[in-house]
Scaffold this active site. Sequence first.
Site, short mmCIF file in Angstrom:
data_model
loop_
_atom_site.label_atom_id
_atom_site.label_comp_id
_atom_site.label_asym_id
_atom_site.label_seq_id
_atom_site.Cartn_x
_atom_site.Cartn_y
_atom_site.Cartn_z
N GLU A 86 84.98 20.30 -16.24
CA GLU A 86 85.72 21.27 -15.45
C GLU A 86 84.72 22.18 -14.77
O GLU A 86 83.74 22.63 -15.38
CB GLU A 86 86.64 22.10 -16.35
CG GLU A 86 87.48 23.13 -15.62
CD GLU A 86 88.64 22.54 -14.85
OE1 GLU A 86 88.87 22.96 -13.71
OE2 GLU A 86 89.30 21.65 -15.40
N GLY A 87 84.94 22.45 -13.49
CA GLY A 87 84.05 23.34 -12.76
C GLY A 87 84.82 24.12 -11.73
O GLY A 87 86.07 24.09 -11.70
N VAL A 92 87.17 16.96 -13.79
CA VAL A 92 86.54 15.65 -13.67
C VAL A 92 87.13 14.75 -14.74
O VAL A 92 87.21 15.13 -15.92
CB VAL A 92 85.01 15.74 -13.85
CG1 VAL A 92 84.38 14.35 -13.67
CG2 VAL A 92 84.41 16.72 -12.86
N ASP A 211 71.31 24.06 -6.39
CA ASP A 211 72.07 24.30 -7.62
C ASP A 211 71.48 23.51 -8.78
O ASP A 211 72.22 22.93 -9.58
CB ASP A 211 73.54 23.94 -7.40
CG ASP A 211 74.46 24.62 -8.41
OD1 ASP A 211 74.06 25.65 -8.99
OD2 ASP A 211 75.59 24.13 -8.61
#
Length: 389
Positions: A86-87, A92, A211
């Site tokens: 999870e983001g 996902v 990132d």
Amino acid sequence: MKCFSMIFIKDRSKNAKRESRTAPELRNQSKSDSSALSRTRTSSSSPSPRSIPELYKEKEHNLRVFSFQELRDATHGFNKLLKIGEGGFGGVYKGTISPLNGKGEPVVVAIKKLNTLGLQGHKEWLTEVQFLGVVNHPNLVKLLGYCSVDGERGIHRLLVYEFMPNRSLEDHLFKRTPTLPWKTRLEIMLGAAQGLAYLHEGLEVKVIYRDFKSSNVLLDESFKPKLSDFGLAREGPTGDRTHVSTAVVGTYGYAAPEYVKTGHLTVQSDIWTFGVVLYEILTGRRAVERNRPTSEQKLLDWVKQFPPDSKKFSMIMDPRLRNSYSLSAAQKVGKLADSCLNKKAKERPTMSQVAESLKEAIQESSEVSSSVDKAHLTSSSRNGGRRSK
């Protein structure tokens, strides 16, 4: 990070009953989005390197376009039991898709589904499709295809990647046992360095990843690393420009100080964050840990008390390694991390130089390990010989 607006022109007709698949094409972007992804051309009469959107145009046919129903079926309706991450982008899921021609075995994949209420949005989705549609390197995760559907039942944006069964470097450093062995940590960082070197030096245009962190280094079945999540990636400066000016985004504790202060983004920004993760693999600690004593909460501040060339350096090493590492190699990695964390961005090494230094540390670790093994065998042989007498 603010939420981004929709970047595709949709058919808003009330009578439109058929859902349409929208290809991630540059012509459908707003001017602001186009300028964010396309690089400014120089006034020079000599040909300029092509931009990522231009390069993508040549390769977009390599990506498979999925229907939303195909991906719904692949994940059993986006079953919570198949959710593997999870983001800010969304969830996902682990899924299984059929080969395009219908022949062969089903393929296990990772499917990322845009959360329209999330902090990240369509701009990151498009960025990731275009960058991953262009790059090709063994240390970058492979994008297999996407789904872009606008219809009466909603707007759907999904990405389909190769599945990475050993999850992320973050999982193994901070969440899972047993811990990663010393040499494996170095090999993972070497692969990540080679992936970044390719982005910085191996394409027509420089790519700033922006990132880099342990959660974005995914591991395959053999623990080979692959960089993932290109939603924040940007093209590097061209011509006589020294930097790209952007809003400051990323993860707290990783961003380079000059980028945080000015918003000026360069490839050296990636090198700083690489230095942070080098200290994470040395210490087994996160860049920021609020549950520790105040003096130890920020990793970079804490490790300054234990320079690599001092006798105190071993005190920062991850205790879970149980001294199964080469101290001299660890000191070299510490010095390498410090060079990546140089406050003067221009004095930081290139990622190619970082990769070479890591190869040397791996070689040294192998030699030390081999020497220890030989000594152990010799000792065992002698003891065995005495017992036989």
